[in-house]
Design a protein around this motif. Structure first.
Motif, PDB file in Angstrom:
ATOM      1  N   PHE A   1       5.046   6.158  -4.505  1.00 21.59           N
ATOM      2  CA  PHE A   1       4.048   5.111  -4.676  1.00 21.59           C
ATOM      3  C   PHE A   1       3.591   4.568  -3.324  1.00 21.59           C
ATOM      4  O   PHE A   1       2.402   4.425  -3.067  1.00 21.59           O
ATOM      5  CB  PHE A   1       4.629   3.983  -5.544  1.00 21.59           C
ATOM      6  CG  PHE A   1       3.698   2.826  -5.689  1.00 21.59           C
ATOM      7  CD1 PHE A   1       2.640   2.874  -6.611  1.00 21.59           C
ATOM      8  CD2 PHE A   1       3.825   1.692  -4.905  1.00 21.59           C
ATOM      9  CE1 PHE A   1       1.764   1.827  -6.727  1.00 21.59           C
ATOM     10  CE2 PHE A   1       2.950   0.641  -5.027  1.00 21.59           C
ATOM     11  CZ  PHE A   1       1.919   0.696  -5.944  1.00 21.59           C
TER      12      PHE A   1
ATOM     13  N   GLN B   1       4.991   2.076 -14.468  1.00 17.16           N
ATOM     14  CA  GLN B   1       6.261   2.736 -14.168  1.00 17.16           C
ATOM     15  C   GLN B   1       7.379   1.708 -13.980  1.00 17.16           C
ATOM     16  O   GLN B   1       8.481   1.856 -14.504  1.00 17.16           O
ATOM     17  CB  GLN B   1       6.149   3.557 -12.868  1.00 17.16           C
ATOM     18  CG  GLN B   1       5.042   4.558 -12.805  1.00 17.16           C
ATOM     19  CD  GLN B   1       5.306   5.761 -13.698  1.00 17.16           C
ATOM     20  OE1 GLN B   1       6.462   6.036 -14.032  1.00 17.16           O
ATOM     21  NE2 GLN B   1       4.255   6.409 -14.123  1.00 17.16           N
TER      22      GLN B   1
ATOM     23  N   GLY C   1       1.747   2.285 -10.965  1.00 14.43           N
ATOM     24  CA  GLY C   1       2.998   1.769 -10.400  1.00 14.43           C
ATOM     25  C   GLY C   1       3.552   0.646 -11.256  1.00 14.43           C
ATOM     26  O   GLY C   1       4.771   0.573 -11.532  1.00 14.43           O
TER      27      GLY C   1
ATOM     28  N   LEU D   1      -3.726   3.605  -8.977  1.00 13.69           N
ATOM     29  CA  LEU D   1      -2.363   3.809  -8.475  1.00 13.69           C
ATOM     30  C   LEU D   1      -1.509   2.560  -8.699  1.00 13.69           C
ATOM     31  O   LEU D   1      -0.355   2.648  -9.149  1.00 13.69           O
ATOM     32  CB  LEU D   1      -2.430   4.160  -6.987  1.00 13.69           C
ATOM     33  CG  LEU D   1      -1.088   4.354  -6.305  1.00 13.69           C
ATOM     34  CD1 LEU D   1      -0.481   5.693  -6.737  1.00 13.69           C
ATOM     35  CD2 LEU D   1      -1.210   4.316  -4.791  1.00 13.69           C
TER      36      LEU D   1
ATOM     37  N   VAL E   1       2.972  10.364  -8.689  1.00 15.31           N
ATOM     38  CA  VAL E   1       3.506   9.057  -9.084  1.00 15.31           C
ATOM     39  C   VAL E   1       3.569   8.957 -10.606  1.00 15.31           C
ATOM     40  O   VAL E   1       4.545   8.456 -11.192  1.00 15.31           O
ATOM     41  CB  VAL E   1       2.642   7.918  -8.494  1.00 15.31           C
ATOM     42  CG1 VAL E   1       3.059   6.563  -9.049  1.00 15.31           C
ATOM     43  CG2 VAL E   1       2.755   7.918  -6.980  1.00 15.31           C
TER      44      VAL E   1
END
Ligand SMILES: Nc1ncnc2c1ncn2[C@@H]1O[C@H](COP(=O)(O)OP(=O)(O)OP(=O)(O)O)[C@@H](O)[C@H]1O
Length: 825
Positions: free
Chosen positions: A173, A159, A156, A152, A220
């Motif tokens: 997120f 992104q 993040g 994750l 996400v």
């Protein structure tokens, strides 16, 4: 765990027997380990020794011995012509390798898979097993969550750097991060024992947490597909590349990052290894479908624009879908592989547990057999040394052992081979009952120092002082103590047999011989090994039995010297001619001595004094004093009162003086000890027990008229014993039904118990006789005083006839022990 499961799993694991048998056996860890053990044995031991073959099943033993014989014969002829390595195929290492290879081959994953699981869903065919598997704790759940948290964070980062940074991305997120972090902290708190509620224990909860986390991570990863700013097709020409200052934060100039984000979110699914493959596939398919729909329906211009700008020959849209689908397949295959491995592990784990339990049960039963076969310390010796040092013959020399032979002298009269008694089987059944009863006595705590050696026909052989930490020491106190235990056993045998006689209307007589001296003990034989003791002491003890009289306990002079200092009464028999020994002076151990009849010098002996003072300090209501053995005080308690014997610390006894003069003005409080003679009346027992301790001045002669009760404990126990009645009418069955002749076959007992001769009672008993077996029924009546009186009278008669009977030992005696048809009385 059901039995069929094991069959299912290991049906396929068939290999040839370890020692070349053509019979096929199941291969399991146990079998393989057995093979290895056997092979180690064959390497290490060239001769057969007791218990070297303990681990082998009986079939294998036979096969192995025949194999060994053949092999030895063949070797004898071949040896001169052979080279050293010509027996290569027979070398143990090769055989071990062969079997290990077969084991590995037999454990084919594919075969087991098809046998146990559904090929599509990978669920166990057995519902119970499936449930068990699901309920099993997922030890890697926290690690999976931690990995997904890492993914994750990576997503993040991508992104934030490459793709549009939007508020919704930030919110998603944070939500995903907090959710996973909180679950992880909960799991950590369980590990640290801060909380007890472990969510990973529940399969459904685990499933829910996993799916929710995956969905959040996927969201996400895919949020950019929504938030990307789609450009108009006109603005997509290579000439019109937007100036960097014009690019907003929502522009998606490189759609490959969208694909890569999607792939990373797939990884979030793969890290949950115990997620069922069905769920995994469904989640992945859903993710792929959503993604493809977005690419083709919602954000197609993004990809078209990229293709136009780059002039790609293959449309990126198509390429992305192919990549995603390929990755999807890879993830599913990986998931299936992982799941099958986990399920196989689970199966083997179950198998291992089951086999371990089987092995433990087998080991336990083997031990039980071994401990029944050998004295505990010898069995322990073999168990401890079976793989180290069992080449040695087990033997042990003892300086002093008490040996006892007890024969049922007239069993041969009872034994007959008729159709009515199943060709003698019923007689043997009764003998077995008697011997089992004697064995049962040895289980009592007071006789724990005694070892049964064996039975020879209707003769019971036992010895005291064989247990290493309970040996008879040099001092007299030790000898008196241990020989008293043996004497008590002789009395107990006598009482048991008497009870059996009463219940089975027989008149078995017990003749006991005892001796003390050095012996050698050992275990001999490779097959059915036997523990035995040898030596002159044993021979003489056997002679004491064979030259004795029915219902008498004959001891040697040496044993008399020891036991006469304890609480026992003797009668000198005189000279007895014993084969191989000449004339020996022997004694009959007639009874227990009563405190009331003991001389003051005997009472002043340390052990007896302690007993007397223990009795005098007894503050409760007068009654039978409880001995260290848990029952009524017996002469044993008198010998060694108050503590479990540690013989080294026993107080030395005064020298053996039989003088009666020791007139110290000391007063000793006495309680009458229960003698061997019994009274059956409870009322009288109570009355006598209630008699307060009397104070007798030292030197005074205690009154001999008083007959204290027999151990009340025993009196009450006797009726509870099982009843022994031959299931057929052995002698004159018709007469037994008649009124006056309903007489048990033993004279004195019958004469002394006329109340047994009623018609109705005889009829009932003759009926019961056909049904009763050991432990089927309890005798509720205590033995009558008349019966005991009759028995004592009978003993007295035998004793008085002693001088008339020639007591010459015969070697035929020993044969009669196993041949019941011979007369040895
Ligand atoms: N370990 C033993 N187990 C059972 N009986 C034993 C044992 N050792 C000796 N005996 C018995 O002790 C008795 C005396 O043995 P001994 O060697 O003195 O004489 P023997 O001539 O061999 O015996 P017999 O003449 O009775 O055959 C024998 O009857 C024998 O059966």
């Amino acid at each position: 765990m059901d039995g069929s499961r094991k069959t299912l799993l290991f049906n396929t694991l068939q290999v040839r027997s370890a020692i070349g048998s053509t019979q096929r056996r199941k291969l399991s860890f146990k079998n393989v380990s057995n093979v290895v053990v056997q092979l180690l044995h064959s390497i290490k031991y060239s001769v057969e020794v007791p218990f070297s073959n303990m681990n082998m099943p009986p079939n294998d033993l036979n096969k192995q011995s025949s194999m060994l014989k053949k092999h030895k014969m063949a070797e004898r002829f071949r040896r001169p012509f052979q080279k050293r390595h010509s027996s290569l195929p027979h070398q143990p290492t090769n055989r071990v390798n062969k079997y290990l290879a077969q084991a590995i081959d037999a454990r084919s994953v594919d075969r087991e898979k098809s046998n146990h699981v559904n090929v599509v869903s990978l669920c166990f065919r057995n519902k119970e097993k499936e449930q068990q598997y699901n309920c099993e704790q997922d030890v890697g759940f926290s690690a999976s969550l931690a990995m997904s948290l890492l993914l994750l964070m990576f997503l993040g980062g991508v992104q934030a750097v490459v793709l549009p940074r939007t508020l919704i991305l930030l919110l998603l997120f944070l939500t995903a991060f907090v959710w996973i972090a909180v679950v992880l902290m909960l799991l950590l708190a369980v590990r640290l024992r801060v909380i007890v509620w472990d969510l990973s224990r529940s399969f459904l909860l685990r499933l829910a947490v996993t799916v929710f986390s995956v969905v959040l991570i996927y969201a996400v990863a895919q949020v950019n597909v929504f938030t990307c700013l789609t450009e108009s097709p006109n603005a997509c020409s290579p000439a019109q590349l937007p100036a960097p200052s014009d690019v907003t934060h929502r522009a998606c100039p490189l759609p490959q990052y969208v694909v890569l984000s999607c792939i990373i979110s797939y990884l979030a699914v793969t890290v949950f290894l115990r997620l069922p493959i069905l769920v995994k596939t469904l989640v992945l398919l859903a993710m792929t479908t959503v993604y493809v729909m977005f690419i083709y329906l919602s954000h197609a211009p993004l990809f078209l624009c990229y293709d136009q700008r780059m002039g790609s020959p293959v449309p990126l849209q198509l390429l992305s879908v192919v990549q995603i689908v390929l990755f999807l397949l890879a993830v599913i295959i990986h998931g299936r592989q992982m799941e099958w491995t986990a399920r196989l592990d689970f199966l083997w784990q179950c198998q291992a547990i089951e086999e371990k339990q089987d092995m433990e049960a087998l080991q336990h039963s083997n031990k039980r057999i071994l401990f029944n076969l050998l004295p505990a310390h010898v069995a322990t010796h073999f168990l401890d040394n079976q793989f180290r040092n069992n080449m040695e013959l087990y033997h042990q020399s003892y300086a002093r052992i008490g040996v006892m032979f007890g024969s049922i002298t007239n069993f041969h009269e009872f034994y007959s081979e008729l159709d009515g008694n199943n060709q003698g089987v019923e007689c043997l059944r009764l003998l077995n009952e008697i011997i089992a009863d004697f064995d049962e006595l040895l289980d009592e705590d007071r006789f724990r120092t005694i070892d049964k050696i064996k039975t020879i026909g209707s003769t019971y052989m036992a010895a005291v002082g064989l247990i290493p930490d309970q040996k008879i020491q040099e001092d007299d106190a030790s000898a008196i103590y241990y020989m008293s235990v043996l004497a008590e056993l002789a009395f107990a045998f006598r009482e048991r047999l008497h009870s059996i006689n009463e219940n089975s209307y027989n008149n078995f007589m017990l003749r006991i011989g005892m001796n003390i001296g050095p012996v050698v003990a050992g275990v001999i034989g490779a097959r059915k090994p036997q523990y035995d003791i040898w030596g002159n002491t044993v021979n003489v003890a056997s002679r004491m039995d064979s030259t004795g009289l029915p219902n008498h306990i004959q001891v040697t002079e040496e044993l008399y010297q020891i036991l006469s200092r304890g609480p026992y009464e003797f009668q000198c028999r005189g000279k007895v001619r014993v084969k191989g020994k000449g004339d020996m002076t022997t004694y009959f151990l007639t009874d227990r001595k009563q405190l009331t009849t003991m001389r003051i010098d005997e009472l002043s002996q340390p052990q007896n004094r302690a007993m007397a003072s223990a009795q005098s300090s007894h503050s409760g209501p007068p009654g039978p004093s409880v001995s260290q053995f848990g029952g009524v005080a017996t002469p044993l308690a008198l010998v060694r009162p108050g503590h479990v014997p540690r013989l080294g610390s026993a107080p030395p006894l005064p020298p053996l003086t039989r003088g009666r003069s020791s007139p110290a003005p000391e007063q000793v409080a006495l309680r009458p000890l229960p003698p061997l003679r019994e009274l059956s009346s409870d009322a009288e027992t109570g009355r006598l027990a209630a008699t307060p301790p009397r104070v007798i001045p030292r030197g005074a002669t205690p009154p001999r008229t008083f007959t204290p009760p027999r151990q009340p404990d025993d009196l009450h126990r006797l009726p509870e014993r099982s009843v022994y009645t031959p299931p057929w009418a052995r002698q004159r069955p018709a007469e037994l039904e008649d009124v006056p002749p309903a007489v048990p076959p033993h004279g004195p007992l019958v004469m002394a118990a006329p109340r047994l001769l009623h018609t109705e009672e005889a009829a009932v008993r003759s009926h019961l006789r056909l049904q009763r077996r050991r432990s089927e029924e309890n005798l509720k009546q205590p033995p009558s005083a008349e019966l005991y009186a009759a028995r004592i009278a009978s003993s007295a008669d035998e004793l008085s006839s002693l001088n008339r009977s020639p007591s010459v030992s015969s070697s035929d005696e020993s044969y009669s022990r196993t041949d019941f048809s011979r007369t040895d009385a």
